[in-house]
Structure formats: C-alpha cells, structure tokens
Enzyme design. Structure first.
Site, mmCIF file in Angstrom:
data_model
loop_
_atom_site.group_PDB
_atom_site.id
_atom_site.type_symbol
_atom_site.label_atom_id
_atom_site.label_comp_id
_atom_site.label_asym_id
_atom_site.label_seq_id
_atom_site.Cartn_x
_atom_site.Cartn_y
_atom_site.Cartn_z
ATOM 1 N N LYS A 213 -12.778 16.273 -23.809
ATOM 2 C CA LYS A 213 -13.952 15.401 -24.013
ATOM 3 C C LYS A 213 -14.908 16.106 -24.965
ATOM 4 C CE LYS A 213 -17.473 12.725 -21.577
ATOM 5 N NZ LYS A 213 -18.715 13.359 -21.135
ATOM 6 N N HIS A 232 -24.388 17.249 -12.233
ATOM 7 C CA HIS A 232 -23.105 16.889 -11.615
ATOM 8 C C HIS A 232 -22.297 18.165 -11.401
ATOM 9 C CE1 HIS A 232 -22.099 17.477 -15.815
ATOM 10 N NE2 HIS A 232 -20.828 17.605 -15.468
ATOM 11 N N ASP A 234 -18.145 19.391 -11.744
ATOM 12 C CA ASP A 234 -16.893 18.915 -12.347
ATOM 13 C C ASP A 234 -15.860 18.652 -11.259
ATOM 14 O OD1 ASP A 234 -18.092 19.247 -14.768
ATOM 15 O OD2 ASP A 234 -16.856 20.922 -15.445
ATOM 16 N N HIS A 288 -24.490 21.328 -12.550
ATOM 17 C CA HIS A 288 -24.979 21.643 -13.892
ATOM 18 C C HIS A 288 -25.374 20.367 -14.626
ATOM 19 C CE1 HIS A 288 -20.593 21.121 -14.158
ATOM 20 N NE2 HIS A 288 -20.760 20.749 -15.408
#
Length: 356
Positions: A213, A232, A234, A288
């Site tokens: 991404k 969020h 990961d 993060h």
C-alpha cells in the site's frame, strides 16, 4: 461506480480551510501538533533502532544478542527502525522513485487504476471512504495491490507508468519475503519456540501474502485539524514501511504520542495484531497514526505480511498460555479479525480488550 473526490485534487484546488469531514474530534485535536517540531524532540522515549547485521551470524553469542535486541523492541514497543536489513539501498530507491513517479501522474491518469470498494474490488488507486471507526475522512490517497506470492498477483492492475514499477516492486517484495522469514525465526526463538514456528502459524512460504500500500499524503492547509491516517493497529503479522524521509508516523507509547524520527536507509517494522494474538499479548501491536503538514508531501510504502483470510484460526499458541497467563484473545480467522475491527470497534474498545 461512485466518483470519489481525491484528496490530492482537494489539496491542489487552492482551499485554505479543509472540509468538515476531515476535521478530527475535539478530544483528538488536543494531541495534534507540528510534526517537524515533534520530530526534533530529543527528550522522552524514542522508537528503537535495531541492527540486523548479525541476525544470522555463525557466532552463537553474537546471534543471540541480535535476537535479544529484536525481541526486547517487540515486547516493549512493537515497532522499530531496522538497519542492516539486507535489502539493497539502490533497490529501495528504485521502489520509491517508481511510486513517486506514479503519484506525479495527473489524477485523471491515476483514475484509470481506480478501485471500487463498493463492489469489493479493493486493489488499485483509492481514497478512504467514511467506513472507518470514526466515520470521518483521512487526508490521503493510496495505491494498493497484492505483491507476493508472484502467482497470486494481478499485474493487470499494477501501474504501467513508470516502466520500472513492476520490476522494482516485484524484486523488493521478494527481498522482503526473505527478510520476513529471518524476523519470524528470530521472534520464534525469542518466545522459546522452534525457529520455523511463527512462520508456519501464519501460512508459511505458500500462503503468507504480502500486500503493498503506497500512502500519498498531500500538503494540508490545516494540518493541525486533520490526520493522514487515524489511530489504528495493523492487522498483519508484520508490516515493513519505507518513506520519503518526511516525518509523520506517531506511536502511542506509555500514554503519549511519540513521533518517529526519519532514519536514513532504514525500514520501519511493525508487529501486527496477528503476532500479538499468537504470542498472547507478549509481542505488542502498537497503536499508531499519521500526521500531515503544510510544506511537504509525505509518501510511505507499507507492505503488510498477512496470513490467509480463512484457512488459519488465529489464537494464542498453547505454549503462550498458562494458569497465570490465560488466553487473552478468542479464536478467530484473519477475516473475522478484520471484520471485528471494522465494525464499530472504537480504539478505546480495542485497547480495553487488549487489557482485559
């Protein structure tokens, strides 16, 4: 297909104030500061830098020291700058140059690669829709595609321009796959497991997917009101990140947001939820987010190492569970875990669930 306004178009339109959909809630705004000033701070905790030069050393003591450093950073932070990681600097530069050249194309040209989230076509050029935890928009556009294994790729949606994109990205994905194996081995040993255990648990050589991404964060006229990506964790097992040396990454560590420094030739590595679950919370998947700024475009290249969606049930490994340390996470497939996070999972809930 519904037309989506690209953040890049918005940023270049000459606006001096951002639309309300991009303005963060009041309680968040208090912690959003100037990223360049934040990056210069020398006091307080700093994201660790881990030297992987000796991760496969023939000298057992030297190798063990390297594994111990990696383990410590994974237990404490769950994120680190990797140096001497074995990926050639010129290859990393090619990957970055190719991504920068793609994003320098006109928005109209990039739209030829547009994804369509409504129909489940998630690969391609996109922007966040308001289906995230806060129902708000983030100040970023992106390009997303599966990068490895090669036989599962769909090259028809990879950028044709620049001409080096496919070759550079393919080579980089192969190198990252080898690096992932080295890291999985070290992290397995760090938990007292057989070296190949964690990699097996996330799908092994055949099934582990590497998803690329490229995040493109345009200049923002009111960076103190927006986020490039909201807070969020990961979902992946591991995430490897390159960036264009513009600061933006912040980690929520010991109750405060810490801004990551830009370390030349390094790769940022996150431990993702998948490894946190398997290790029963020993390895940390850190919260993060990404800040934006007025002066410089920020670009990052994130590669998520993910288990197959439905073939594997994720749960704490038996060796990680005991009477003193009961299982913290219920069994779930990777697909169920993603769904669990997407639908109504506020960060407070995620954090409290981790602490339950």
């Amino acid at each position: 297909m519904v037309a989506v306004e690209r953040v890049e178009s918005l940023a270049k339109s000459g606006i001096i104030s951002i639309p309300k959909e991009y303005i963060r809630p009041k309680e968040e705004l208090e912690s959003i500061n100037d990223v360049f000033l934040e990056e210069k701070k020398e006091d307080g905790p700093q994201v660790p830098t881990i030297d992987l030069k000796n991760i496969e050393s023939d000298d057992e003591k030297i190798r063990e020291n390297c594994i111990e450093e990696l383990k410590k950073a994974s237990l404490d932070w769950g994120v680190m700058h990797l140096i001497n990681h074995g990926i050639p600097a010129d290859l990393m530069e090619r990957v970055k140059k190719a991504g920068e050249e793609f994003f320098s194309l006109s928005v109209e040209e990039k739209e030829k690669y547009a994804n369509d989230q409504a129909t489940g076509k998630i690969q391609g050029y996109g922007s966040k829709l308001a289906n995230n935890a806060s129902g708000q928009l983030e100040w970023e556009d992106y390009f997303f595609h599966l990068a490895y294994p090669e036989e599962k790729r769909d090259l028809s949606i990879w950028p044709k321009t620049p001409s080096d994109y496919i070759e550079a990205t393919s080579e980089y994905a192969k190198c990252l796959r080898l690096l992932a194996t080295k890291v999985f081995k070290a992290l397995s040993v760090g938990l007292g497991l057989e070296p190949d255990r964690l990699e097996k648990e996330v799908g092994g050589l055949e099934e582990l997917l590497l998803q690329m991404k490229i995040n493109y964060y345009p200049k923002c006229p009111q960076p103190e009101l927006a986020l490039g990506v909201e807070a969020h964790t990961d979902v992946s097992a591991l995430t490897f990140i390159l960036h264009n040396m513009v600061p933006g990454l912040q980690l929520f560590y010991e109750g405060k947001w810490v801004t990551a420094k830009c370390v030349p030739d390094s790769i940022v590595m996150h431990i993702g939820d998948t490894l946190e679950i398997l290790s029963n919370g020993k390895y940390k998947s850190i919260l993060h987010r990404g800040l934006v700024n007025k002066e410089k475009v920020r670009i990052s290249w994130a590669v998520f190492c993910e288990p197959p969606k439905d073939k594997i049930v994720l749960k704490p490994l038996p060796e990680m569970v005991s009477v003193e340390s009961p299982a913290k996470f219920p069994p779930r497939t990777f697909a169920q875990h993603i769904e669990h996070k997407l639908f109504g999972k506020e960060q407070e809930e995620l954090v409290s669930e981790k602490n339950d």
